[in-house]
Design an enzyme around this catalytic site. Structure first.
Site, mmCIF file in Angstrom:
data_model
loop_
_atom_site.group_PDB
_atom_site.id
_atom_site.type_symbol
_atom_site.label_atom_id
_atom_site.label_comp_id
_atom_site.label_asym_id
_atom_site.label_seq_id
_atom_site.Cartn_x
_atom_site.Cartn_y
_atom_site.Cartn_z
ATOM 1 N N ASN A 174 79.443 21.665 13.873
ATOM 2 C CA ASN A 174 80.061 22.486 14.416
ATOM 3 C C ASN A 174 81.245 22.550 13.358
ATOM 4 O O ASN A 174 81.846 20.826 13.997
ATOM 5 C CB ASN A 174 80.457 21.395 15.959
ATOM 6 C CG ASN A 174 81.738 22.751 16.534
ATOM 7 O OD1 ASN A 174 81.809 23.785 16.276
ATOM 8 N ND2 ASN A 174 81.728 21.716 18.253
ATOM 9 N N TRP A 175 81.935 22.857 12.900
ATOM 10 C CA TRP A 175 83.227 23.070 12.127
ATOM 11 C C TRP A 175 84.063 22.757 13.157
ATOM 12 O O TRP A 175 85.493 22.306 12.103
ATOM 13 C CB TRP A 175 83.411 23.948 10.821
ATOM 14 C CG TRP A 175 82.505 24.058 9.861
ATOM 15 C CD1 TRP A 175 81.642 23.073 10.138
ATOM 16 C CD2 TRP A 175 82.498 24.762 8.988
ATOM 17 N NE1 TRP A 175 80.162 23.738 8.724
ATOM 18 C CE2 TRP A 175 81.071 24.575 8.251
ATOM 19 C CE3 TRP A 175 82.938 26.303 8.473
ATOM 20 C CZ2 TRP A 175 80.761 26.025 7.256
ATOM 21 C CZ3 TRP A 175 82.446 26.752 7.592
ATOM 22 C CH2 TRP A 175 81.602 26.311 6.233
ATOM 23 N N LYS A 176 83.977 23.304 14.442
ATOM 24 C CA LYS A 176 85.250 23.258 14.992
ATOM 25 C C LYS A 176 86.545 24.084 14.717
ATOM 26 O O LYS A 176 86.416 24.999 13.650
ATOM 27 C CB LYS A 176 85.872 21.815 15.336
ATOM 28 C CG LYS A 176 84.757 20.403 16.209
ATOM 29 C CD LYS A 176 84.818 19.584 16.711
ATOM 30 C CE LYS A 176 83.979 19.042 17.446
ATOM 31 N NZ LYS A 176 83.947 17.368 17.991
ATOM 32 N N HIS A 191 81.115 23.354 24.616
ATOM 33 C CA HIS A 191 81.135 22.072 24.857
ATOM 34 C C HIS A 191 82.351 21.166 25.595
ATOM 35 O O HIS A 191 83.355 21.999 25.763
ATOM 36 C CB HIS A 191 81.625 22.253 22.811
ATOM 37 C CG HIS A 191 82.206 21.493 21.750
ATOM 38 N ND1 HIS A 191 83.481 20.488 22.212
ATOM 39 C CD2 HIS A 191 80.950 20.161 20.786
ATOM 40 C CE1 HIS A 191 83.400 19.451 21.134
ATOM 41 N NE2 HIS A 191 82.155 19.490 20.723
ATOM 42 N N GLU A 211 85.495 20.211 24.187
ATOM 43 C CA GLU A 211 86.221 20.199 24.010
ATOM 44 C C GLU A 211 86.784 21.540 24.920
ATOM 45 O O GLU A 211 87.945 21.840 24.995
ATOM 46 C CB GLU A 211 86.673 20.409 22.221
ATOM 47 C CG GLU A 211 86.811 19.147 22.020
ATOM 48 C CD GLU A 211 86.264 18.971 20.775
ATOM 49 O OE1 GLU A 211 85.461 20.329 20.077
ATOM 50 O OE2 GLU A 211 85.234 17.563 19.823
ATOM 51 N N GLU A 238 76.167 15.570 24.063
ATOM 52 C CA GLU A 238 77.232 14.907 23.835
ATOM 53 C C GLU A 238 78.519 14.173 24.838
ATOM 54 O O GLU A 238 78.733 14.497 25.485
ATOM 55 C CB GLU A 238 78.450 16.328 23.413
ATOM 56 C CG GLU A 238 77.540 17.124 22.033
ATOM 57 C CD GLU A 238 78.608 17.624 21.121
ATOM 58 O OE1 GLU A 238 78.039 17.329 20.088
ATOM 59 O OE2 GLU A 238 79.328 18.056 21.661
ATOM 60 N N GLY A 294 84.118 12.206 18.087
ATOM 61 C CA GLY A 294 85.241 11.750 17.330
ATOM 62 C C GLY A 294 85.953 11.118 16.568
ATOM 63 O O GLY A 294 86.560 11.075 16.774
ATOM 64 N N SER A 319 79.843 11.370 16.664
ATOM 65 C CA SER A 319 80.031 10.409 15.970
ATOM 66 C C SER A 319 78.716 10.505 15.166
ATOM 67 O O SER A 319 78.520 9.755 14.335
ATOM 68 C CB SER A 319 80.480 8.761 16.142
ATOM 69 O OG SER A 319 81.888 9.350 16.632
ATOM 70 N N GLY A 347 79.882 16.735 14.135
ATOM 71 C CA GLY A 347 81.396 17.701 14.680
ATOM 72 C C GLY A 347 82.036 17.216 12.987
ATOM 73 O O GLY A 347 81.265 17.998 11.852
ATOM 74 N N GLY A 348 83.184 15.862 12.583
ATOM 75 C CA GLY A 348 83.343 15.612 11.452
ATOM 76 C C GLY A 348 82.863 15.755 10.020
ATOM 77 O O GLY A 348 83.200 16.284 8.996
HETATM 78 P P1 PGA Z 1 81.514 14.315 16.168
HETATM 79 O O1 PGA Z 1 81.388 15.989 16.855
HETATM 80 O O2 PGA Z 1 80.440 14.164 15.519
HETATM 81 O O3 PGA Z 1 82.682 14.806 14.948
HETATM 82 O O4 PGA Z 1 81.746 13.541 16.649
HETATM 83 C C1 PGA Z 1 80.328 16.600 17.146
HETATM 84 C C2 PGA Z 1 80.854 16.914 18.359
HETATM 85 O O5 PGA Z 1 81.496 17.841 18.673
HETATM 86 O O6 PGA Z 1 79.733 18.728 18.375
#
Ligand code: PGA
Length: 251
Positions: free
Chosen positions: A9-11, A96, A98, A168, A174, A214, A235-236
């Protein structure tokens, strides 16, 4: 039997040229990953067409990060499920944390979005998860149960063939603070139990449930070793091809 999947997930990261380069690097490194592991990358809307041109016809599948809750028309700034499908996507992420937290995504909207995604031939990665306050208050099972049921109660066992769930915990996203493998497994098993109650044992067995928060090459193997953790939403660590593929090599 359910499929193991690692989805990036590049966000809201990378410019279009950077994203195209990243997709190329992921594709190149993907040769090392056993064929039965599903690889998905979710990019910003602007990147979908050029990244689709990179991954089309390969094992790497493409996802959007969201889609509109309306079919089409006067909804300035929105991107429909049909548009996403026509850009070359197989998936969209929905719900998600966010989006829930910053953009007012409700379970009601997620029902509409999921319906439109499925109607347009997209698979859905539906995200659920509690925040820190909810976990500390011991409400994590109740929160995840409500999020799961509020959306999935509107769908059939047949629809579930096109739905992947991502657990999640918001406090792990993150933050560098991963849920322990036991903490994650406990919720994954709980979600699978809910699916069994709602749709029967076969759907529960066949549904892929990803962990996100994470997740990185150094902790993925321990998470993926758990019987109800079928991969990750990353994500990251998905912004570096080497880390992303390192996670996919952790089954
Ligand atoms: P993260 O994000 O791996 O940076 O914690 C995961 C996500 O939000 O899908």
């Amino acid at each position: 039997m359910r499929k193991n999947i690692v989805a990036g997930n590049w966000k809201m990261n990378t410019t279009v040229p950077e994203g195209v380069e990243l997709a190329k690097a992921v594709l190149e490194a993907s040769a090392k990953v056993p064929a039965e592991v599903g690889l998905v990358i979710a990019t910003p809307f602007t990147h979908l067409c050029p990244v689709a041109a990179v991954v089309a016809g390969t094992r790497v599948e493409l996802s959007a990060e969201n889609c509109a809750d309306k079919e089409k028309g006067a909804y300035t700034g929105e991107v429909s499920a049909a548009m996403i499908k026509s850009a070359g996507c197989q998936y969209t992420i929905l719900g998600h944390s966010e989006r829930r937290q910053y953009y007012g995504e409700t379970d009601e909207k997620l029902v509409e979005k999921t319906k439109l995604a499925l109607a347009n031939g997209l698979k859905v990665i539906l995200c659920v998860g509690e925040n820190l306050e909810e976990r500390e208050a011991g409400k994590h099972f109740a929160v995840v149960e409500a999020q799961t049921k509020n959306v999935l109660s509107q769908f059939t066992a047949e629809d579930m063939a096109s739905i992947v769930i991502a657990y999640e915990p918001v406090w792990a996203i993150g933050t560098g603070k991963t849920a322990t493998a036991d903490q994650a497994e406990e919720i994954h098993a709980y979600i699978r139990g809910l699916l069994k109650d709602m749709f029967g044992a076969k759907v529960a067995d066949d549904t892929t449930i990803l962990y996100g928060g994470s997740c990185k090459p150094s902790n993925a193997a321990e998470l993926f070793a758990k019987s109800d953790i079928d991969g990750g939403l990353i994500g990251g660590a998905s912004l570096k091809a080497e880390d992303f593929i390192g996670i996919a090599l952790s089954f």
